[in-house]
Motif scaffolding. Structure first.
Motif, PDB file in Angstrom:
ATOM      1  N   GLN A  46       0.831  -1.202   0.000  1.00  0.00           N
ATOM      2  CA  GLN A  46       0.000   0.000   0.000  1.00  0.00           C
ATOM      3  C   GLN A  46       0.868   1.256   0.000  1.00  0.00           C
ATOM      4  O   GLN A  46       0.553   2.233  -0.677  1.00  0.00           O
ATOM      5  CB  GLN A  46      -0.947   0.000   1.202  1.00  0.00           C
ATOM      6  N   HIS A  97      -6.554   2.339  -6.860  1.00  0.00           N
ATOM      7  CA  HIS A  97      -6.565   2.960  -5.525  1.00  0.00           C
ATOM      8  C   HIS A  97      -7.207   4.353  -5.567  1.00  0.00           C
ATOM      9  O   HIS A  97      -8.081   4.663  -4.754  1.00  0.00           O
ATOM     10  CB  HIS A  97      -5.130   3.037  -4.996  1.00  0.00           C
ATOM     11  N   GLU A 108       0.735   4.301  -2.736  1.00  0.00           N
ATOM     12  CA  GLU A 108       0.576   5.713  -2.370  1.00  0.00           C
ATOM     13  C   GLU A 108       1.771   6.544  -2.836  1.00  0.00           C
ATOM     14  O   GLU A 108       1.600   7.698  -3.255  1.00  0.00           O
ATOM     15  CB  GLU A 108       0.345   5.831  -0.870  1.00  0.00           C
ATOM     16  N   ARG A 161       1.755   9.820  -5.455  1.00  0.00           N
ATOM     17  CA  ARG A 161       2.485  11.081  -5.237  1.00  0.00           C
ATOM     18  C   ARG A 161       3.487  11.341  -6.360  1.00  0.00           C
ATOM     19  O   ARG A 161       3.629  12.474  -6.827  1.00  0.00           O
ATOM     20  CB  ARG A 161       3.197  11.056  -3.881  1.00  0.00           C
TER      21      ARG A 161
END
Length: 193
Positions: free
Chosen positions: A12, A63, A16, A20
């Protein structure tokens, strides 16, 4: 006590970090090295969890799509059961955080830029948008039975995306409240009100 991160949490964290990195560098600037740097891990760790950058970008798209879907569903749930109120809540939430923010805009633009060049991203794009439309179609059926739900859902998502994109690119053009009002007026027309 170990300071090791569980595999699911590490996976995860890499997703993430990819989100970014896409926001910062765009699709063309994302690489194993850029993602690893953003995640503060070695590049080899990325390939331990994902087949490569394309696989990780696809996971990041899912996601982000899930995050947006969750935010929109929360807003609609807060509006209650009335289908028309839920449609309005969907529209308004599209112009408020967390759906409306600079980082999400940059990430979403990176995904959109890949739709024509990556069959997997194109497939995911179709799947994510179909999911959004299914819910809207149901609301349209319930509040405007004489209206074509498929075409109306397509029109609503296109209107919201267009206003969302334009506001994200230049927020001095109109406010979120004005975007909501424009969309609401168009909803009335689409729904035959």
């Amino acid at each position: 006590m170990s300071n090791r991160i569980a595999p699911d949490a590490r996976r995860q964290a890499l997703i993430e970090a990819t989100v970014r990195a896409l926001a910062t560098h765009g699709a063309a600037g994302v690489s194993v090295r850029a993602i690893a740097k953003e995640a503060n891990v070695s590049p080899g760790l990325l390939t331990h969890y994902f087949a490569g950058v394309d696989d990780l970008i696809a996971a990041a798209y899912v996601h982000v799509g899930d995050m947006v879907d969750h935010a929109l569903n929360e807003a609609m749930d807060a509006a209650g059961e009335d289908p028309r109120a839920r449609l309005s809540a969907y529209v308004v939430a599209s112009f408020r955080p967390p759906v409306s923010n600079d980082a999400l805009l940059a990430t979403w633009l990176a995904f959109w830029s890949l739709v024509k060049s990556s069959p997997e991203i194109a497939r995911l794009h179709g799947q994510i948008y179909a999911g959004y439309r299914v819910g809207i179609e149901d609301l349209v059926r319930r509040c405007a039975p004489g209206v074509d739900p498929r075409l109306t859902a397509i029109a609503i998502t296109a209107l919201v995306d267009g206003l969302w994109l334009e506001h994200g690119l230049d927020s001095s053009t109109f406010t979120p409240e004005e975007a909501s009002a424009m969309a609401e007026k168009w909803l009335e027309t689409l729904l035959g009100g």
